[in-house]
Design a protein around this motif. Structure first.
Motif: not given
Length: 357
Positions: A67-84, A87-94
């Motif tokens: 099981i490969a682990v792809d860990y993306r180290d981001l700022q807390s606000r960037d986590i929220y904005t990237r995840f959202m 979701m809006r773009a319908g692309r694979p996310s965390a």
């Protein structure tokens, strides 16, 4: 620098192909392990430093090879904005979202972006750290005051919030331009901590006025605060994430870290499995590993202090700790109107403090 790390089972070729169900887990967990192996990997958005997470991820890969682990180290606000944005773009996310911005994590859960999962580790966790079997507080990190040992003599180190206010007022001239804290308008963690301060005691306003009178530096992130204290540009930093402060102080004797005797906010990095996770089984395995005694012990070695009470770690006395509960009350200050009013009050405090000089 924020970056991603990818650890895969091919790094551990000596490990047998079969993974063992953890002791005490139900037999049905075998099916979860097989499903995770079929998914072959997991993607995580997190804001725990990648260097601190590397030993944890390596241990997970040893326990669950393949099981490969792809860990993306981001700022807390960037986590929220990237995840959202994902979701809006319908692309694979965390598959697993893990952040110290507790309020934003609860908002994402409340808005329907998480899936429920009853972790086998839940019975070992304090009730305040779990919400709706969706949000899991993984750490218990007290908030600290950090000071420069040369600029703040040992006899003057504040041991309570009241003592900090007295120090700031007594040495206002010397400390003008020498105090730093988070900018709640730009820092999600800083906003969370400050709203908690105000919820705990009415005396917070008086302390903030004392800080404002020193014309403080305002920082978006922790690193620059610690840098400034270490090199003497500032003498004292208020409401610093304790795990980062302790990690830095361990290798930098210029820094002192104090947890106050009256109260200390205790924050947690909240994790949830994404509703649309492409690899939900692997996300469940990784979450369970973080919450296990093994995972919590490994996190503790990096000063990401454990939420579990059965793991040896430095701890505050119960009457000194004010843990932030994982739950809907965190949504209150995310209301647009309430946030606008709170930040307007903060700006008025800064202006009033500056006028008092």
């Amino acid at each position: 620098m924020r970056f991603a790390i990818l650890l895969s089972a091919w790094l551990f070729l000596a490990i047998p192909a079969g993974a063992q169900r953890p002791t005490g887990y139900p037999r049905s967990y075998d099916a979860l392990i097989e499903a995770a192996r079929a998914e072959r990997g997991v993607r995580i958005y997190g804001n725990a430093d990648a260097t601190a997470m590397a030993p944890v991820i390596a241990a997970f890969c040893r326990v669950y090879p393949g099981i490969a682990v792809d860990y993306r180290d981001l700022q807390s606000r960037d986590i929220y904005t990237r995840f959202m944005a994902d979701m809006r773009a319908g692309r694979p996310s965390a598959d697993l979202v893990w952040s110290s911005a507790m309020d934003l994590q609860v908002k994402l859960i409340n808005d329907g972006y998480a899936q429920a999962y009853l972790s086998p580790e839940k019975p070992a966790l304090p009730p305040v750290s779990v919400w709706k079997n969706m949000g899991y507080g993984v750490t218990a990190e007290p908030v600290a005051i950090v000071y420069n040992r040369r600029l703040i003599p040992a006899a003057q180190v504040p041991r309570t919030h009241e003592a900090l206010e007295r120090l700031l007022r007594a040495r206002r001239a010397a400390l003008t331009g020498k105090v730093v804290t988070y900018d709640p308008a730009r820092s999600d963690v800083g906003y969370l901590f400050l709203t908690e301060d105000f919820a705990i005691t009415r005396d917070t306003r008086s302390l903030m006025l004392a800080i404002a009178a020193t014309r403080p530096w305002l920082s978006r992130t922790t690193g620059p605060m610690l840098d400034a204290v270490a090199d003497g540009r500032v003498a004292i930093a208020y409401n610093v994430v304790g795990s980062y402060a302790l990690t830095r102080a361990r290798r930098d004797p210029r820094l002192g870290v104090v947890f106050t005797r009256d109260y200390n906010i205790v924050a947690s990095r909240v994790a949830f499995i994404a509703r649309d996770a492409r690899r939900p089984a692997a996300a469940r395995l990784f979450l369970d590993f973080l919450l296990s005694r093994t995972g919590q012990t490994l996190l503790t070695r990096e000063w990401l202090l454990p939420v579990r009470r059965d793991v040896r770690a430095p701890r505050l006395a119960p009457d000194q700790a004010r843990p932030i509960r994982v739950g809907p009350q965190l949504l209150v200050h995310l209301d647009t109107l309430k946030r606008r009013r709170f930040l307007a009050d903060w700006r008025s405090i800064l202006a009033e403090g500056a006028r008092s000089q």
